[in-house]
Design a protein around this motif. Structure first.
Motif, PDB file in Angstrom:
ATOM      1  N   ALA A 120      -1.561 -31.579   0.516  1.00 22.28           N
ATOM      2  CA  ALA A 120      -1.152 -31.542  -0.888  1.00 22.28           C
ATOM      3  C   ALA A 120      -2.007 -32.520  -1.685  1.00 22.28           C
ATOM      4  N   ILE A 121      -2.465 -32.077  -2.851  1.00 22.54           N
ATOM      5  CA  ILE A 121      -3.308 -32.886  -3.734  1.00 22.54           C
ATOM      6  C   ILE A 121      -2.611 -33.033  -5.075  1.00 22.54           C
ATOM      7  N   ASP A 122      -2.552 -34.248  -5.595  1.00 24.16           N
ATOM      8  CA  ASP A 122      -2.053 -34.462  -6.957  1.00 24.16           C
ATOM      9  C   ASP A 122      -2.612 -35.791  -7.447  1.00 24.16           C
ATOM     10  N   HIS A 123      -3.640 -35.706  -8.262  1.00 27.81           N
ATOM     11  CA  HIS A 123      -4.324 -36.925  -8.716  1.00 27.81           C
ATOM     12  C   HIS A 123      -4.698 -36.774 -10.181  1.00 27.81           C
ATOM     13  N   SER A 124      -4.516 -37.829 -10.941  1.00 29.09           N
ATOM     14  CA  SER A 124      -4.839 -37.823 -12.365  1.00 29.09           C
ATOM     15  C   SER A 124      -5.772 -38.980 -12.687  1.00 29.09           C
ATOM     16  N   GLY A 125      -6.594 -38.776 -13.704  1.00 34.66           N
ATOM     17  CA  GLY A 125      -7.510 -39.813 -14.155  1.00 34.66           C
ATOM     18  C   GLY A 125      -8.487 -39.259 -15.167  1.00 34.66           C
ATOM     19  N   ALA A 126      -8.908 -40.112 -16.099  1.00 34.32           N
ATOM     20  CA  ALA A 126      -9.911 -39.745 -17.099  1.00 34.32           C
ATOM     21  C   ALA A 126      -9.492 -38.518 -17.908  1.00 34.32           C
ATOM     22  N   GLY A 127      -8.177 -38.367 -18.145  1.00 35.75           N
ATOM     23  CA  GLY A 127      -7.701 -37.224 -18.899  1.00 35.75           C
ATOM     24  C   GLY A 127      -7.683 -35.925 -18.114  1.00 35.75           C
ATOM     25  N   LEU A 128      -7.845 -36.001 -16.798  1.00 33.83           N
ATOM     26  CA  LEU A 128      -7.851 -34.821 -15.937  1.00 33.83           C
ATOM     27  C   LEU A 128      -6.736 -34.949 -14.906  1.00 33.83           C
ATOM     28  N   ARG A 129      -6.238 -33.812 -14.463  1.00 35.95           N
ATOM     29  CA  ARG A 129      -5.272 -33.794 -13.359  1.00 35.95           C
ATOM     30  C   ARG A 129      -5.650 -32.669 -12.415  1.00 35.95           C
ATOM     31  N   LEU A 130      -5.736 -32.977 -11.127  1.00 35.62           N
ATOM     32  CA  LEU A 130      -6.010 -31.984 -10.095  1.00 35.62           C
ATOM     33  C   LEU A 130      -4.829 -31.971  -9.139  1.00 35.62           C
ATOM     34  N   HIS A 131      -4.247 -30.799  -8.971  1.00 35.05           N
ATOM     35  CA  HIS A 131      -3.145 -30.682  -8.022  1.00 35.05           C
ATOM     36  C   HIS A 131      -3.233 -29.337  -7.318  1.00 35.05           C
TER      37      HIS A 131
END
Length: 617
Positions: free
Chosen positions: A225-236
């Motif tokens: 499972a992936i869920d990461h946010s940063g620099a105005g982006l979110r990848l999940h």
């Protein structure tokens, strides 16, 4: 021939050549319209692979009677009203070309009843010629019928493939949509028989159930499972474990703000993130969702909206790469993220494998790490204590380190988590060595088998990389500078990105409009083809703003060094040495695979062992 205005019917048919490639294109446009209208259930009825009939029925908001003729007019849409709307598109469709284009190459009917209306109205269009509106019985929502696709464009119809092929394209697109819209119910029937039913699921926590329905349990049992946010982006979303890689890229789904896209930046970032852990020729599986401010992505670059353009492609690339790279780095042997399913055998991850399409571990009674704490938090009677081995973990680590002291694998001790008698480490404790090749160990789930050369190769490789990363990439001056003839664009790139090149260990000086002189190259790669390496690096920098060519070439060299510096087959190890190998595997990033992508370990659960010996039958 004089310039003349084309008739609307011909204009629509030309537009259809861009929008309507095959029946799957029609299904895509119509279902996206249904979703934009707020539909929670969509029924897709097909005949002869969609060539004879495509009927899409939804329970969305519907279209008022006076707007039905506008719906089949060119460049008419309810989704944008200004340039500002176009710059931050939040809907799936917005061009206003789909319905008139489809209607121009088919026998088309549009029936709709808005919420609150007493009855529906129907509009029929034959080859682009619209008829009169008429009342029609219909529940709230909209139905679009497309019959005899390309009946009036025989050349296009001849390009359609076999019925099964066209149906396969439709089912694949609907599978992609089902992954992105888990709360929408999708019913698909073909030639009068239901072929697929995606039932709606609840909140985000149940999204994985839809993924399992669409892709099967093999993917969901072997994914991170992936869920990461940063620099105005979110990848999940979810990425498949390296050991679950496939022989083709047929399970790769990427979405930008809910829209399925194919993008070179995304493909490159994913490929780099998996570069160190995939077996040659294998492809990772993933279902990933990128959320980004709509103003930072242009979705209006392709008529069918398959492609997007990011305003800051470099930022998106680095965000994707780093997020996936770090997630995969945590797939250490024995941990929840990097653990093969208990009771599973490798069936094709390497040469000579005879496994299925996934080329992955075939789970039979998978047991997750979370299930390890049996009997009220204890491991149960089947798990041995360490006392029988005669040495504590710290002593075995020391013995193992002494065994390879001074070799390629030497490094400083890493802190190891403390273990108690009732909570042994994930890979358990060594029992024996098999034919000088495999280490046999016992953990809470059953039997662990470790390929000792593959495991030590990964451990050594990661140590060498850490050592190199600590020192940085050092340049080595060339005794005689190398003169390179380049294109003017390549020379401009070399001059403009001198700082980036310097970090990579290069020193390039421009000597003319189309030439540079190479004064230094990375020390570790001295003796390699400097000319080709420089050209490749400049090409990467021109496209992505940076390059990992040097790192990849460096890693390839370090991998070779690690392979030759690791323990070989038929090397006898004592129990303390084998235990220390297991502990190092648990502490090493990506230790589930060797440098070449082969698995380093496999778990046989007690249930699987019981079945092998027919216990309990």
């Amino acid at each position: 021939m004089p310039i003349q205005q084309l008739p609307d019917t011909l204009v629509n048919q030309i537009a259809a050549g861009e929008v309507v490639e095959r029946p799957a294109s029609v299904v895509k446009e119509l279902v996206e319209n249904a979703l934009d209208a707020g539909a929670t259930r969509v029924d897709i009825d097909l005949e002869e692979g969609g060539a004879r009939l495509i009927r899409i029925r939804d329970d969305g908001g519907g279209i008022p009677r006076d707007q039905l003729p506008l719906a089949v007019a060119r460049h008419a849409t309810s989704k944008i009203t200004s340039l500002e709307d176009l710059e931050e598109v939040g809907t799936l469709g917005f061009r206003g070309e789909a319905l008139p284009s489809i209607a121009s190459v088919s026998r088309f009917a549009l029936t709709s009843r808005p919420d609150g209306a007493e009855h529906a109205h129907r509009l029929e269009v034959d080859g682009g010629r619209a008829g009169e509106l008429s009342p029609h019985p219909h529940p709230p929502g909209t139905t679009v019928e497309v019959r005899d696709l390309f009946y009036n464009v025989p050349a296009r119809r001849r390009f359609l493939r076999a019925e099964r092929t066209e149906l396969g394209h439709i089912e694949e697109w609907l599978r992609s949509l089902a992954l992105a819209r888990p709360r929408v119910e999708l019913r698909i029937s073909h030639n009068g028989r239901q072929s697929r039913h995606y039932r709606p699921v609840g909140g985000d926590g149940e999204h994985l159930a839809r993924v399992a329905e669409a892709l099967g349990p093999d993917f969901t049992s072997q994914c991170l499972a992936i869920d990461h946010s940063g620099a105005g982006l979110r990848l999940h979303g979810w990425v498949g474990l390296p050991t679950a890689a496939r022989s083709s890229a047929n399970q790769q789904y990427f979405y930008v703000n809910g829209r399925a896209v194919r993008d070179r930046i995304v493909a490159h970032a994913v490929r780099q993130a998996y570069a160190d852990v995939l077996f040659h020729g294998r492809h990772p599986a993933f279902v990933l969702f990128l959320e980004i401010d709509p103003r930072r992505v242009d979705v209006n670059v392709h008529p069918a909206k398959h492609e997007v353009r990011f305003r800051d492609g470099r930022l998106v690339h680095d965000f994707l790469y780093r997020t996936l790279h770090e997630a995969l780095a945590d797939t250490r042997a024995g941990l929840a993220g990097g653990q093969p399913a208990a009771g599973s055998i490798m069936s094709g991850a390497g040469p000579g494998g005879t496994g299925g399409e996934g080329g992955a571990m075939s789970p039979s009674g998978a047991i997750g790490m979370a299930q390890g704490h049996r009997d009220g938090g204890h491991w149960g009677a089947r798990v041995p204590g360490q006392s029988g081995l005669g040495l504590a973990v710290s002593d075995t680590v020391s013995a193992y380190r002494e065994l390879y002291a001074g070799g390629a694998g030497a490094r400083q001790a890493e802190p190891m988590p403390a273990q108690t008698d009732d909570q042994p480490p994930p890979l358990g404790y060594a029992l024996a060595q098999l034919h000088g090749v495999f280490v046999l160990a016992q953990n809470a789930h059953g039997l662990i088998l470790v390929d000792m050369h593959a495991a030590h190769e990964r451990i050594t490789y990661e140590r060498l990389k850490r050592a190199q990363d600590g020192d940085g990439i050092r340049p080595t001056p060339l005794l005689v500078p190398l003169s390179l003839a380049l294109s003017e664009r390549e020379a401009d790139t070399a001059e403009a990105h001198a700082e980036v090149l310097s970090r990579l260990g290069f020193e390039l000086r421009r000597t003319g409009p189309q030439s540079v002189a190479v004064h230094a190259v990375p020390a570790l790669l001295e003796g390699s083809d400097a000319r080709q390496l420089v050209l490749d690096v400049l090409a990467d920098i021109a496209e992505h703003g940076d390059s990992r060519r040097v790192h990849e070439a460096r890693n390839e060299l370090l991998s070779t060094m690690a392979c030759h510096g690791s323990v070989r087959a038929n090397r006898r190890l004592g129990v303390p040495e084998m235990n220390a190998l297991l502990r190092d595997m648990e502490a090493t990033e990506r230790s589930g695979q060797c440098n070449h992508g082969r698995p380093t370990w496999v778990q046989l659960g007690m249930d699987e062992l019981d079945r092998l010996f027919l216990r309990g039958r």
